[in-house]
Scaffold this active site. Structure first.
Site, short mmCIF file in Angstrom:
data_model
loop_
_atom_site.label_atom_id
_atom_site.label_comp_id
_atom_site.label_asym_id
_atom_site.label_seq_id
_atom_site.Cartn_x
_atom_site.Cartn_y
_atom_site.Cartn_z
N ASP A 20 21.92 13.30 13.26
CA ASP A 20 20.71 12.47 13.42
C ASP A 20 20.57 11.95 14.84
OD1 ASP A 20 18.39 11.25 12.54
OD2 ASP A 20 19.42 9.46 11.80
N ASN A 22 18.01 13.19 17.15
CA ASN A 22 17.34 14.12 18.09
C ASN A 22 16.03 13.55 18.64
OD1 ASN A 22 19.35 15.86 17.35
ND2 ASN A 22 18.05 17.21 16.13
N ARG A 24 14.98 10.38 18.86
CA ARG A 24 15.16 9.25 19.76
C ARG A 24 15.74 9.70 21.10
NH1 ARG A 24 18.48 6.10 15.65
NH2 ARG A 24 18.23 8.08 14.56
N TRP A 25 16.59 10.70 21.07
CA TRP A 25 17.16 11.25 22.31
C TRP A 25 16.01 11.75 23.20
CZ3 TRP A 25 16.97 15.81 24.97
CH2 TRP A 25 17.93 16.02 25.96
N SER A 65 16.30 17.89 5.45
CA SER A 65 16.40 17.30 4.11
C SER A 65 15.14 17.59 3.30
CB SER A 65 16.62 15.78 4.20
OG SER A 65 15.41 15.13 4.52
N SER A 66 15.26 17.41 1.98
CA SER A 66 14.08 17.64 1.13
C SER A 66 12.99 16.61 1.45
CB SER A 66 14.48 17.61 -0.35
OG SER A 66 15.42 16.61 -0.61
N GLU A 67 13.35 15.54 2.13
CA GLU A 67 12.36 14.51 2.52
C GLU A 67 11.74 14.81 3.90
OE1 GLU A 67 15.47 13.71 1.24
OE2 GLU A 67 14.55 13.39 -0.73
N ASN A 68 12.34 15.71 4.67
CA ASN A 68 11.83 15.97 6.02
C ASN A 68 10.48 16.68 6.04
OD1 ASN A 68 15.16 16.37 7.42
ND2 ASN A 68 13.79 14.63 7.61
C1 IPE Z 1 18.72 12.93 7.70
O1 IPE Z 1 18.10 12.41 8.82
C2 IPE Z 1 18.44 14.40 7.56
C3 IPE Z 1 18.97 15.26 8.62
C4 IPE Z 1 19.72 14.92 9.62
C5 IPE Z 1 18.62 16.65 8.47
P1 IPE Z 1 16.69 11.65 8.74
O2 IPE Z 1 16.39 11.23 10.12
O3 IPE Z 1 15.69 12.52 8.07
O4 IPE Z 1 17.03 10.42 7.81
P2 IPE Z 1 16.21 9.07 7.56
O5 IPE Z 1 14.82 9.46 7.19
O6 IPE Z 1 16.24 8.28 8.83
O7 IPE Z 1 16.95 8.37 6.47
C1 IPE Z 2 17.71 14.69 13.02
O1 IPE Z 2 17.12 14.01 14.09
C2 IPE Z 2 17.15 16.08 12.84
C3 IPE Z 2 16.36 16.28 11.62
C4 IPE Z 2 16.14 15.39 10.70
C5 IPE Z 2 15.78 17.59 11.45
P1 IPE Z 2 15.80 13.16 13.89
O2 IPE Z 2 14.63 14.03 14.18
O3 IPE Z 2 15.79 12.49 12.58
O4 IPE Z 2 15.96 12.09 15.06
P2 IPE Z 2 15.51 10.57 15.02
O5 IPE Z 2 16.21 9.94 13.87
O6 IPE Z 2 14.03 10.56 14.86
O7 IPE Z 2 15.97 10.05 16.34
MG MG Z 3 16.47 10.68 11.98
#
Ligand code: IPE
Ligand code: IPE
Ligand code: MG
Length: 243
Positions: A20, A22, A24-25, A65-68
């Site tokens: 997690d 990416n 924000r980076w 994730s299934s929520e992404n």
């Molecule tokens: C969890 O990260 C899923 C993956 C890293 C693939 P999220 O960024 O989707 O989680 P939440 O929504 O902040 O809980």
């Molecule tokens: C995790 O990084 C990657 C995936 C969930 C695919 P994020 O995209 O969730 O990064 P933040 O949490 O927004 O920084």
């Molecule tokens: Mg995230």
């Protein structure tokens, strides 16, 4: 850089990572979020290689994730493109390093092209034994338990073996439960990752964003893991007396 401490640290047999941070980076550098995902692939490559070198037997990476699916459509499609290009680009190296690939999650939601690339990678690496790399895509812990329960209902399993039967219907069937869970990016939550499988896993959270997570960070997590006493319900004295 690997420190002396790190080289002595016990290595988890199964490591599960929520990659997690990416977005924000990228945002902190005024870059598009997708650039963060692209850089995240580099971290994944380095961590996969280091885990194989250190003797990790199973590495599970949470990629989607299934929520992404709730993210903006443009980000979801950029992620899908990235999966397929990264998979096509990396599979040769992974196969040559003796890594076996396995995907977990509801893959029927993906394009035929991506599903084919996933199956091809699994078939191509099925006889490899150095390390199993499990990539969780369109994965959710609740989905996993639900589909295992449905499978069990169909099999009409005897009452006493429900726990074993359910575990054998999970997407991770045949793999040991994770010993260590790492989540980068500062959030202290599971986000519907391996809910059943993490029952006794050691949890490690770091504020480091995934694109900045390198081998030194990994070794630091292993050192921390090495200091834990895993009791599985027993007393500390009982664990110490078991040589
Ligand atoms: C969890 O990260 C899923 C993956 C890293 C693939 P999220 O960024 O989707 O989680 P939440 O929504 O902040 O809980
Ligand atoms: C995790 O990084 C990657 C995936 C969930 C695919 P994020 O995209 O969730 O990064 P933040 O949490 O927004 O920084
Ligand atoms: Mg995230």
């Amino acid at each position: 850089m690997q420190t002396d401490n790190a080289s002595k640290a016990p290595v988890p047999k199964h490591l599960a990572i929520v990659m997690d941070g990416n977005g924000r980076w990228a945002r902190s550098r005024h870059l598009p979020r997708t650039e963060g995902h692209r850089r995240g692939v580099n971290s994944a490559r380095a961590v996969i290689e280091a885990c194989a070198q250190r003797g990790v037997e199973v590495l599970t990476l949470f990629a989607f994730s299934s929520e992404n699916w709730r993210r903006p459509e443009s980000e979801v499609s950029a992620l899908m493109e990235l999966f397929i290009t990264a998979l096509r680009r990396e599979i040769g190296t992974l196969a040559a390093k003796g890594i076996r690939m396995r995907f977990i999650g509801a893959r029927e939601a993906f394009t035929v092209r991506l599903q084919a690339a996933m199956t091809e990678a699994e078939v191509r690496t099925r006889d490899n034994h150095v390390m199993t790399l499990v990539v969780a895509v369109n994965y959710g812990g609740r989905w996993d338990i639900t589909q295992a329960a449905e499978h069990m209902k169909l099999e009409e399993v005897a009452q006493e073996s429900h726990e074993t039967a359910l575990a054998s219907g999970l997407a991770t069937a045949g793999l040991p439960d994770p010993d260590l869970f790492i989540r980068t990016g500062g959030e202290r939550r599971l986000s519907n990752f391996l809910l059943w499988q993490l029952a006794y896993t050691e949890l490690y959270f770091t504020d480091v964003l995934w694109p900045d997570f390198d081998v030194a960070e990994l070794d630091q997590a292993f050192v921390d893991y090495g200091r834990r006493q895993r009791r599985f319900g027993r007393t500390g004295e009982q664990v110490e007396s078991r040589v």
